[in-house]
Scaffold this motif. Structure first.
Motif, short mmCIF file in Angstrom:
data_model
loop_
_atom_site.label_atom_id
_atom_site.label_comp_id
_atom_site.label_asym_id
_atom_site.label_seq_id
_atom_site.Cartn_x
_atom_site.Cartn_y
_atom_site.Cartn_z
N ASP A 28 -58.54 -1.62 28.46
CA ASP A 28 -57.13 -1.32 28.33
C ASP A 28 -56.87 -0.11 27.44
OD1 ASP A 28 -57.80 -2.38 25.90
OD2 ASP A 28 -56.05 -3.69 25.73
N ARG A 29 -57.93 0.60 27.04
CA ARG A 29 -57.78 1.77 26.17
C ARG A 29 -58.20 3.02 26.93
NH1 ARG A 29 -60.82 1.45 20.75
NH2 ARG A 29 -59.06 2.72 20.05
N PRO A 30 -57.56 4.16 26.64
CA PRO A 30 -58.03 5.41 27.25
C PRO A 30 -59.47 5.68 26.83
CG PRO A 30 -55.90 5.70 26.16
CD PRO A 30 -56.40 4.36 25.76
N VAL A 31 -60.26 6.21 27.73
CA VAL A 31 -61.64 6.54 27.41
C VAL A 31 -61.69 7.49 26.22
CG1 VAL A 31 -63.73 7.67 28.27
CG2 VAL A 31 -62.42 6.16 29.78
N THR A 32 -60.73 8.39 26.15
CA THR A 32 -60.70 9.39 25.07
C THR A 32 -60.36 8.80 23.71
OG1 THR A 32 -58.43 9.85 25.77
CG2 THR A 32 -60.15 11.34 26.57
N ARG A 38 -59.45 0.48 17.05
CA ARG A 38 -58.22 -0.08 17.57
C ARG A 38 -57.36 -0.55 16.39
NH1 ARG A 38 -57.10 -2.80 22.50
NH2 ARG A 38 -59.32 -2.78 23.04
N PRO A 39 -56.05 -0.31 16.42
CA PRO A 39 -55.22 -0.78 15.30
C PRO A 39 -55.13 -2.29 15.28
CG PRO A 39 -53.83 0.06 17.07
CD PRO A 39 -55.25 0.37 17.46
N TYR A 40 -55.21 -2.87 14.08
CA TYR A 40 -55.09 -4.31 13.93
C TYR A 40 -53.62 -4.69 13.77
CZ TYR A 40 -60.14 -4.53 13.15
OH TYR A 40 -61.50 -4.45 13.30
N LEU A 131 -45.53 17.26 28.25
CA LEU A 131 -45.98 15.89 28.47
C LEU A 131 -47.23 15.64 27.63
CD1 LEU A 131 -45.66 13.26 30.19
CD2 LEU A 131 -47.29 14.29 31.80
N GLY A 132 -47.23 14.54 26.89
CA GLY A 132 -48.38 14.17 26.09
C GLY A 132 -49.08 12.95 26.66
N ASP A 133 -50.15 12.54 25.99
CA ASP A 133 -50.88 11.33 26.34
C ASP A 133 -50.70 10.30 25.23
OD1 ASP A 133 -51.87 12.30 28.73
OD2 ASP A 133 -53.73 13.05 27.84
N PRO A 134 -50.93 9.02 25.52
CA PRO A 134 -50.77 8.00 24.48
C PRO A 134 -51.67 8.21 23.26
CG PRO A 134 -50.83 6.98 26.64
CD PRO A 134 -51.17 8.42 26.85
N ASP A 135 -52.80 8.90 23.43
CA ASP A 135 -53.71 9.12 22.31
C ASP A 135 -53.83 10.59 21.92
OD1 ASP A 135 -55.04 9.76 24.69
OD2 ASP A 135 -57.01 9.34 23.83
N ASP A 136 -52.97 11.44 22.49
CA ASP A 136 -53.08 12.87 22.22
C ASP A 136 -51.73 13.54 22.48
OD1 ASP A 136 -53.70 15.54 21.94
OD2 ASP A 136 -55.38 15.52 23.36
N ILE A 156 -46.77 3.57 19.29
CA ILE A 156 -48.04 4.27 19.49
C ILE A 156 -49.18 3.27 19.53
CG2 ILE A 156 -49.63 5.98 18.56
CD1 ILE A 156 -47.24 7.33 17.23
N ALA A 157 -49.84 3.19 20.67
CA ALA A 157 -50.92 2.22 20.85
C ALA A 157 -52.23 2.70 20.23
CB ALA A 157 -51.12 1.93 22.34
N GLU A 158 -52.40 4.01 20.08
CA GLU A 158 -53.64 4.57 19.54
C GLU A 158 -53.31 5.49 18.36
OE1 GLU A 158 -56.56 3.64 20.36
OE2 GLU A 158 -56.25 2.62 22.28
N PRO A 159 -52.85 4.93 17.24
CA PRO A 159 -52.39 5.79 16.15
C PRO A 159 -53.49 6.66 15.54
CG PRO A 159 -52.52 3.51 15.44
CD PRO A 159 -52.70 3.50 16.91
#
Length: 264
Positions: A28-32, A38-40, A131-136, A156-159
């Protein structure tokens, strides 16, 4: 073995009872983002600032208060991350003037299309949209005096990945502005201590933190300090109350004004 590596291995062992379970957990996470912890904490559902709320926000002078606190002046180059419908984008564009620039970024293509129409309609020639990505956030290096993240950090899922990749886009002396609400992360807010910790783990220093009624929450301002850590050396932050090693608010890493200055 480094302490951070040990903690990640321990956390992985607790979270995964089999290799298959670990694979599912990472799917469920981007490969990048998988080199980063992962945030707790939970993550709020994404939302947007609707047009119907803009007059209410202006009536309490929200944007003006935040821009004054951030010392936004003519000629600056500013990024609005999670720009949504553009409440801050259009007001930042007016504040920085024709000699300044505003980059409005979001991961929601529909929101960006609506914002693009608004920018054209209001003839905001100093605004660009990306346009950005969830982790970038995909920001150009060495470009921004200020980066705004207003009432969106809790989404933000990938801070760690996002903040890490955002660092190079700040100019010398550039700062990141976060406005959010002190409530659980799955209820459209984030505990300020947790916010401070996540920034600190990626190499930012808290320089200012205030609560203001005009912004219906708190204002935090960060700057880059030291070297960017290796992604695999970043230790994830625990939610407040889960550990006795929480990031602390001290006079050394904050500054305040006559508004109510508070820690947690």
């Amino acid at each position: 073995m480094k302490r951070g590596s040990f903690l990640r291995i321990l956390a992985a062992g607790v979270a995964c009872t089999s290799l298959a379970a670990c694979d599912v957990a990472e799917d469920d996470r981007p490969v990048t983002a998988r080199d980063f912890p992962r945030p707790y904490r939970p993550v709020s559902d994404t939302g947007s600032n609707a047009f119907s709320t803009e007059q209410i926000r202006d009536d309490r002078q929200e944007a003006q208060t935040v821009m004054d606190q951030a010392d936004i002046t003519r000629g600056m180059t500013v990024a609005d991350i999670g720009a949504g419908e553009g409440y801050y984008t259009v007001r930042l564009a007016a504040r920085v003037g024709a000699d300044g620039r505003v980059l409005a970024q979001d991961i929601d293509e529909d929101a960006l299309r609506r914002l693009g129409s608004r920018v054209e309609r209001e003839r905001l020639d100093n605004v660009s949209i990306a346009l950005g990505d969830p982790d970038d956030p995909k920001l150009p290096d060495d470009s921004f005096d200020r980066i705004f993240m207003v009432h969106m950090y809790h989404e933000i899922a990938e801070p760690y990945a996002l903040l890490w990749r955002m660092r190079p886009s700040l100019r010398e002396g550039g700062q990141v502005i976060v406005v959010d609400t002190d409530r659980p992360a799955d209820q459209h807010g984030i505990n300020p201590q947790l916010l401070f910790c996540e920034f600190e783990r990626v190499g930012y220093r808290l320089v200012q933190y205030v609560r203001k009624p005009q912004i219906a929450g708190y204002y935090a301002q960060f700057e880059v300090v030291g070297e960017r850590p290796d992604p695999r050396d970043i230790e994830p932050c625990m939610q407040p109350g889960d550990t006795n090693t929480e990031f602390s608010l001290t006079d050394e890493n904050t500054s305040g004004d006559n508004d109510e200055f508070q820690g947690s």
